[in-house]
Design an enzyme around this catalytic site. Structure first.
Site, mmCIF file in Angstrom:
data_model
loop_
_atom_site.group_PDB
_atom_site.id
_atom_site.type_symbol
_atom_site.label_atom_id
_atom_site.label_comp_id
_atom_site.label_asym_id
_atom_site.label_seq_id
_atom_site.Cartn_x
_atom_site.Cartn_y
_atom_site.Cartn_z
ATOM 1 N N GLU A 205 -7.771 4.370 7.648
ATOM 2 C CA GLU A 205 -7.683 4.569 6.199
ATOM 3 C C GLU A 205 -8.981 5.037 5.557
ATOM 4 O O GLU A 205 -8.972 5.899 4.672
ATOM 5 C CB GLU A 205 -7.200 3.266 5.529
ATOM 6 C CG GLU A 205 -5.715 3.004 5.692
ATOM 7 C CD GLU A 205 -5.336 2.487 7.057
ATOM 8 O OE1 GLU A 205 -4.127 2.520 7.395
ATOM 9 O OE2 GLU A 205 -6.245 2.035 7.808
ATOM 10 N N ASP B 15 0.773 -1.243 0.000
ATOM 11 C CA ASP B 15 0.000 0.000 0.000
ATOM 12 C C ASP B 15 0.805 1.296 0.000
ATOM 13 O O ASP B 15 0.714 2.110 -0.921
ATOM 14 C CB ASP B 15 -0.989 0.000 1.164
ATOM 15 C CG ASP B 15 -0.396 -0.546 2.458
ATOM 16 O OD1 ASP B 15 0.838 -0.695 2.542
ATOM 17 O OD2 ASP B 15 -1.160 -0.821 3.397
ATOM 18 N N GLU C 141 -10.360 -6.771 8.933
ATOM 19 C CA GLU C 141 -9.058 -6.796 8.278
ATOM 20 C C GLU C 141 -9.145 -7.397 6.875
ATOM 21 O O GLU C 141 -8.556 -6.885 5.934
ATOM 22 C CB GLU C 141 -8.052 -7.577 9.133
ATOM 23 C CG GLU C 141 -7.727 -6.917 10.469
ATOM 24 C CD GLU C 141 -6.834 -5.695 10.319
ATOM 25 O OE1 GLU C 141 -7.291 -4.693 9.733
ATOM 26 O OE2 GLU C 141 -5.692 -5.748 10.787
#
Length: 581
Positions: free
Chosen positions: A375, A261, A354
């Site tokens: 996020e 990421d 998750e």
């Protein structure tokens, strides 16, 4: 930037675009969300967590909210205090910011025999100290002559970063994942590192090089980035884990989530920060490959990096940064569609698990937890600045309600171990105060200085002339520590040249104080409010208590970062890079 050499327009189109798109004041919030009320609730969340950390966990790295004590996790740095520092200023608490700066200078030492994550130490410690250094003057800290090109927090950041440099001494230039802060890389250290752990340095390390005049930091960060780029597959994708000695891909799953990421994030943010067309070009090429091979109905799957065949049809919570990143390159429509997909998952569980199996529409076994990650909120903040869509405020509202209902306990906020039954885990990661609360607050605070569109600024004297700072366009590192891009234009000369004028600058500052005039000119801005802690403890008294607690700190084992087996489909489950925050 130096006024004499670098007028505002020379920062380039990328930085100006950020100023334009993220700095516009939004219209009134949607009727369903009381922005002012939720802003105050977010502030209360912060202090409930922060005060409990100070009371029960300091000087350990993190708070354990279920047992009301602390633990060291990433290196014994009083990590939560470093991570929360710039959030204090964003919330307006200048007095506590000043006190913590003093505590950190006296109490944090990097000459310790500890195995530390190179990635986590960079984004949390180096990034946090750099951000605090650049915000010090705004917070009323008395800065030394030559700031922002010198200062105690900058020296601490540089010291921490130098401890990481031995990790980059590999045949490929890609760093090891772990380094001993006293002895360097251990002889038996695994050469397997995840992609994000290699490509997430350019923001902090380039900032260090520009401020200190030492190019070594930016050089190693660039070499690592370029090695990853050189070793991408023929279809333009990178895998998840690579051997930093041989450059052989060990885990060949390609996607935008855990383990990869922040590599993509730093190509974009590095391009904006440094006005670097090469970095942006690299990202745009990756973006095409990602869209071609991993994107399905505005979801992003995991695929085999050489063939492009789907390996895992899952959404990971760490992928929720992607819409925010898309907004930075102007791809708003695609960003909103993906964001809304992710928001449906939040509504289903009251958090982002998750792993989420997209075809089945449910969690993945043993990946049902939500450690209060930021996020999705980060993306909402960026997209709201760009669109003013009230749906994004609704997400913020839902996050506040969920976290307070599920996660709040007497001594802070606990990680949600399982979103299905709301079982809790005894951990509050430092990123909760560094990122989650910060992005929530900024979503609900349209007038915050972070959102400055250039209408106000400070002019300061550096060893090389007058310099504009605080005009906006802040670049957040992946731990949400804001970096003022203009600061990188204030210290252009090499270090040895700086000292030739340092004495003159000190003499000028001395004259300035004696004549009681100010060098800094500020246009606009609002007064910062101070927070009175519940015990009404004086600043000096609280500082004494913290120093005493540091001396009495017990020795407890750090979280281990063992070498992980790579027999699973996605080999990203090691502790070092479990989070991207």
């Amino acid at each position: 930037m130096l006024l004499s050499a670098s007028p505002l327009h020379r920062l380039g189109w990328l930085w100006l675009w950020v100023l334009h798109s993220l700095g516009q004041p939004p219209p009134a919030a949607g009727k369903e969300v009381d922005v002012a009320r939720y802003r105050e609730r977010v502030k209360s969340m912060f202090y409930h967590a922060y005060d409990n950390y100070l009371e029960n966990a300091f000087p350990y790295d993190e708070l354990r909210p279920l047992t009301c004590d602390g633990q060291d996790t990433w290196g014994s740095f009083s990590l939560t205090l470093i991570d929360a520092l710039d959030t204090l200023l964003i919330l307006g608490n200048v007095s506590e910011f000043q006190r913590v700066v003093s505590v950190l200078q006296e109490g944090v030492n990097f000459d310790i025999d500890v195995n530390a994550s190179v990635f986590e130490t960079n984004i949390r410690v180096v990034g946090g100290l750099l951000s605090a250094h650049l915000l010090s003057k705004k917070a009323g800290v008395e800065v030394e002559a030559g700031w922002p090109c010198s200062g105690p927090l900058l020296r601490m950041a540089e010291d921490a970063a130098r401890k990481l440099l031995p990790a980059f001494q590999t045949p490929t230039g890609m760093p090891y994942g772990t380094v001993n802060l006293l002895h360097g890389v251990n002889p038996g250290e695994t050469p397997i590192t995840c992609t994000a752990g290699i490509g997430t340095f350019i923001v902090e390390f380039a900032t260090l090089s520009h401020l200190t005049g030492d190019p070594i930091f930016e050089d190693v960060a660039r070499k690592a980035l370029k090695t990853l780029w050189k070793n991408r597959s023929d279809i333009g994708l990178v895998g998840n884990h690579v051997d930093v000695v041989t450059a052989k891909w060990v885990a060949q799953d390609a996607g935008i989530g855990a383990g990869v990421d922040s590599y993509f994030e730093y190509l974009v943010k590095g391009a904006i920060l440094l006005q670097d067309e090469e970095l942006m070009s690299m990202f745009l090429d990756y973006n095409k490959a990602i869209s071609n091979y991993t994107k399905f109905d505005d979801w992003y799957l995991w695929v085999q990096m050489y063939k492009g065949t789907v390996s895992m049809p899952v959404f990971q919570s760490l992928e929720a940064y992607w819409p925010g990143l898309q907004s930075l390159i102007g791809d708003i429509d695609s960003a909103m569609r993906t964001f809304l997909n992710y928001y449906t998952v939040w509504k289903q569980f009251g958090g982002l698990p998750e792993f989420y199996n997209i075809p089945q529409g449910y969690t993945v076994e043993k990946r049902e937890g939500y450690p209060l990650r930021p996020e999705l909120i980060e993306s909402a903040m960026y997209l709201y600045r760009a669109t003013q869509d009230p749906t994004l405020l609704e997400l913020g509202r839902d996050v506040v309600e969920s976290i307070e209902k599920i996660s709040k306990v007497e001594c802070g906020f606990a990680t949600i171990k399982d979103l299905r039954d709301h079982k809790l885990d005894n951990r509050m990661e430092s990123f909760f105060l560094a990122e989650t609360v910060k992005y929530l607050y900024l979503l609900f605070d349209p007038d915050n200085f972070i959102h400055n569109n250039g209408s106000s600024f400070d002019v300061v004297l550096t060893p090389y002339g007058e310099c504009v700072l605080g005009a906006g366009g802040y670049i957040f590192n992946t731990e949400a520590h804001p970096i003022d891009p203009a600061a990188l234009h204030c210290c252009r000369k090499q270090k040895e040249e700086q000292w030739e004028v340092e004495d003159l600058v000190r003499e000028f500052y001395s004259l300035k104080r004696s004549k009681k005039f100010t060098l800094t000119r500020t246009s606009g801005g609002r007064e910062a409010e101070t927070h009175k802690d519940s015990a009404d403890t004086s600043s000096e008294g609280r500082k004494e208590q913290m120093n005493t607690k540091q001396k009495e700190k017990r020795k407890i084992p750090l979280l281990s970062c063992p070498s992980q087996p790579f027999n699973s489909k996605l080999a990203v489950l090691g502790q070092v890079f479990l989070d991207n925050t």
